[in-house]
Design an enzyme around this catalytic site. Structure first.
Site, mmCIF file in Angstrom:
data_model
loop_
_atom_site.group_PDB
_atom_site.id
_atom_site.type_symbol
_atom_site.label_atom_id
_atom_site.label_comp_id
_atom_site.label_asym_id
_atom_site.label_seq_id
_atom_site.Cartn_x
_atom_site.Cartn_y
_atom_site.Cartn_z
ATOM 1 N N GLY A 11 22.019 22.472 62.532
ATOM 2 C CA GLY A 11 20.831 23.026 63.171
ATOM 3 C C GLY A 11 21.077 24.325 63.910
ATOM 4 N N CYS B 86 -3.034 12.483 42.262
ATOM 5 C CA CYS B 86 -2.839 13.612 41.351
ATOM 6 C C CYS B 86 -3.754 13.425 40.131
ATOM 7 C CB CYS B 86 -1.380 13.698 40.909
ATOM 8 S SG CYS B 86 -1.092 14.946 39.637
ATOM 9 N N CYS C 123 -1.172 13.099 36.894
ATOM 10 C CA CYS C 123 -0.221 12.006 36.701
ATOM 11 C C CYS C 123 -0.574 10.789 37.548
ATOM 12 C CB CYS C 123 1.202 12.461 37.003
ATOM 13 S SG CYS C 123 1.557 12.584 38.759
ATOM 14 N N CYS D 62 0.013 17.517 41.588
ATOM 15 C CA CYS D 62 1.295 17.493 42.287
ATOM 16 C C CYS D 62 1.795 18.918 42.461
ATOM 17 C CB CYS D 62 2.342 16.733 41.477
ATOM 18 S SG CYS D 62 2.015 14.992 41.294
ATOM 19 N N CYS E 96 5.665 15.750 38.350
ATOM 20 C CA CYS E 96 4.414 15.471 37.645
ATOM 21 C C CYS E 96 4.676 15.333 36.141
ATOM 22 C CB CYS E 96 3.419 16.591 37.912
ATOM 23 S SG CYS E 96 1.703 16.152 37.610
#
Lengths: 294, 267
Positions: free
Chosen positions: A31, A240, A243, A265, A271
């Site tokens: 970080g 979606c 899909c 997606c 997808c």
């Protein structure tokens, strides 16, 4: 190498060594934003110069590279960076998340579970999460040093005071291993839970800002929130249309001027894999009958 | 949130802040020289003097904004007396957002102008670990009430406030964590007289009610007359006279103090 106009993966070896040192330091201090001597790359700032340099420093001739932009493999940014590395490193490329060893990404984490040994490289426009709260860089460095992160919550407080909820929906600030507050690059907050405990190594490169930071595998990453307004990842409340996935992050696509729209997606590989497996959404056509509706 | 303001009242016989021969130079010139004094819990100390007399330099050194060249600033922390000049920056900044407060002359220096009034008051709470939005907001609204700002303004930005309201908001923002020592640099400067009077009234009430110690830098003798228990008069970086406020103002000994007192128009 002598017969080529440039070194493997474009950057010279000294530069790559310098970047690898920054990456190692970033991995050692999760970080923490490590400064590095960012190079001019043959693409404009904002197009992933930081991510490209990190990828170039990590690439080996045996690697398989995948590049995504907002989850998609076929957008301009993704295609041009992929071509860049095919031309300069000659590495194999793929669109399949599972086959890739290095994935450079802009603003998404792939839907498919990443595995140990994979490296996810983020393109970062602004690495400093405190930038718009405290404009002085000297001061934000001091705040990181002394762990003075109260200001980050002031931003979330303002969100709730104004909108009734935490309206920050991307670049949602996280705390890494209980120490540094980090900007996860502009990924949707839907992806934030995937930052934590991920088996892949996650590297973040900001070219213009000259910073590299990292989240090593299986690092604890917590999204900041309030006790009475807990963090909640959000996505469009829809499946979606291609899909039929209910769990993936969706893009809303306007299809005509009469208010027609579809949700698909944002992760194109995810997808396509689902459609190949026989899933059909509300506006999709079965894969066997030809190409799915685009 | 626990109220810490009364925890230390028992230690009233020990000074809260001891300043020993504090000196700050700007190159060859003197900012303030060889200044020593004590502040006891619940006591308000006024520092007066003309422009350039070293008042603000002294206050900056005390509050840790500036590093003095010599001397000690010993603060009675929860764990015992500590020299704040020698302590690490992390610890000093922690003191600055818990036990200390600093009220700037210009509220724009002390407020975040792009953040709502509630966020401004809540910042210190969040800085010391408050993580309950409802709690922070309730406390912010409570404090807005205590400094006579309408609760309906809690989501307005300070830029929409009048100068007097901004100054009161700054005071609320500083006092919300119940500090023990408040540094004030010309808290009434730049306000018109009726607003000044209200602000002084409010400050006096808060200081008494919370048992605050305060160090107030000003060139306005009316402010120290109303607020301060004790008074230091500075000139050319040195303290020329010190004592109880009424004593110094009613029977000034040093020629500069005499000049200062006689300069005030008697209406």
């Amino acid at each position: 190498m002598t017969d080529q106009a440039y070194n493997f993966a474009y950057l010279d070896e000294d530069t790559k060594r310098m970047i690898r040192r920054a990456i190692l330091k970033g991995v050692a201090v999760p970080g923490y934003q490590v400064p590095f001597a960012s190079r001019e790359m043959p693409m404009p700032y904002g197009w992933g110069t930081g991510g490209v340099q990190v990828t170039a420093a990590c690439l080996t001739p045996d690697d398989v590279l995948k590049v995504i932009d907002q989850g998609a493999d076929d957008t301009t940014n993704a295609v041009s960076i992929r071509k860049f590395f095919v031309a300069t490193a000659g590495v194999a490329v793929t669109e399949a998340t599972a086959d890739a060893t290095i994935i450079q990404t802009r603003h998404r984490i792939p839907e498919a579970q990443l595995t140990a040994g994979q490296i996810l490289v983020y393109q970062v426009p602004i690495p400093e999460p405190l930038r718009f709260l405290e404009p002085r860089e000297t001061e934000t460095r001091k705040m990181h040093e002394l762990e003075e992160y109260g200001l980050m919550h002031v931003k979330l407080y303002e969100d709730i005071a104004k909108h009734g909820q935490i309206a920050t929906s991307y670049a949602y600030p996280v705390r890494v291993e209980g120490r540094y507050v980090m900007d996860p690059s502009p990924i949707p907050k839907f992806d934030n839970p995937k930052l934590s405990g991920n088996a892949a190594l996650q590297l973040f490169g900001a070219g213009r800002e000259q910073r590299i930071y990292a989240v090593p595998p299986f690092t604890h990453v917590v999204s900041l929130d309030f006790d009475d307004h807990p963090f909640s990842p959000s996505k469009a409340n829809h499946a979606c249309d291609l899909c039929a996935s209910n769990t993936s992050y969706l893009d809303e696509v306007i299809t005509d001027d009469q208010g027609g729209r579809m949700f698909v997606c944002s992760d194109t590989d995810y997808c396509a894999t689902r459609r190949a497996a026989g899933h059909v959404g509300a506006l999709g056509t079965p894969q066997a009958a030809g190409k799915a509706a685009q | 949130m626990t109220d810490l303001s009364h925890t230390f009242a028992a230690a009233a016989d020990k000074p809260l802040l001891q300043v020993k021969s504090l000196t700050k130079r700007y190159g060859a010139r003197i900012g303030c020289a060889d200044i020593s004094f004590d502040v006891y819990p619940g006591e308000v100390l006024g520092i007066v003097g003309e422009s350039g007399s070293g008042k603000s330099t002294l206050l900056s050194c005390l509050a840790g904004h500036m590093r003095p060249d010599q001397g000690e600033v010993i603060f009675e922390t929860a764990t015992g007396p500590r020299d704040t000049v020698q302590m690490g920056e992390a610890e000093r900044r922690r003191l600055a957002r818990t036990d200390w407060a600093y009220v700037h002359q210009n509220p724009r220096d002390g407020l975040r102008m792009g953040v709502s009034a509630g966020g401004n008051v809540g910042e210190r709470l969040m800085a010391i670990g408050a993580r309950h939005y409802g709690g922070i907001r309730d406390k912010a609204i409570d404090w807005l009430g205590r400094v006579e700002i309408d609760a309906g303004r809690v989501d307005d930005r300070p830029s929409a406030f009048s100068g007097g309201m901004q100054q009161r908001l700054q005071i609320a923002r500083n006092l919300v964590t119940a500090p023990r020592l408040v540094f004030m640099d010309e808290p009434t400067g730049g306000l018109d007289v009726s607003v000044q009077a209200r602000l002084l009234d409010l400050l006096r009430g808060l200081v008494r009610e919370m048992g605050l110690s305060a160090i107030i830098v000003t060139h306005d003798l009316a402010v120290v007359r109303l607020l301060a228990d004790r008074l230091m008069v500075m000139k050319g970086g040195h303290v020329v006279e010190a004592g109880l406020t009424d004593q110094v103002l009613d029977d000034p000994q040093h020629e500069y103090t005499q000049l200062l007192v006689s300069s005030v128009l008697q209406v």
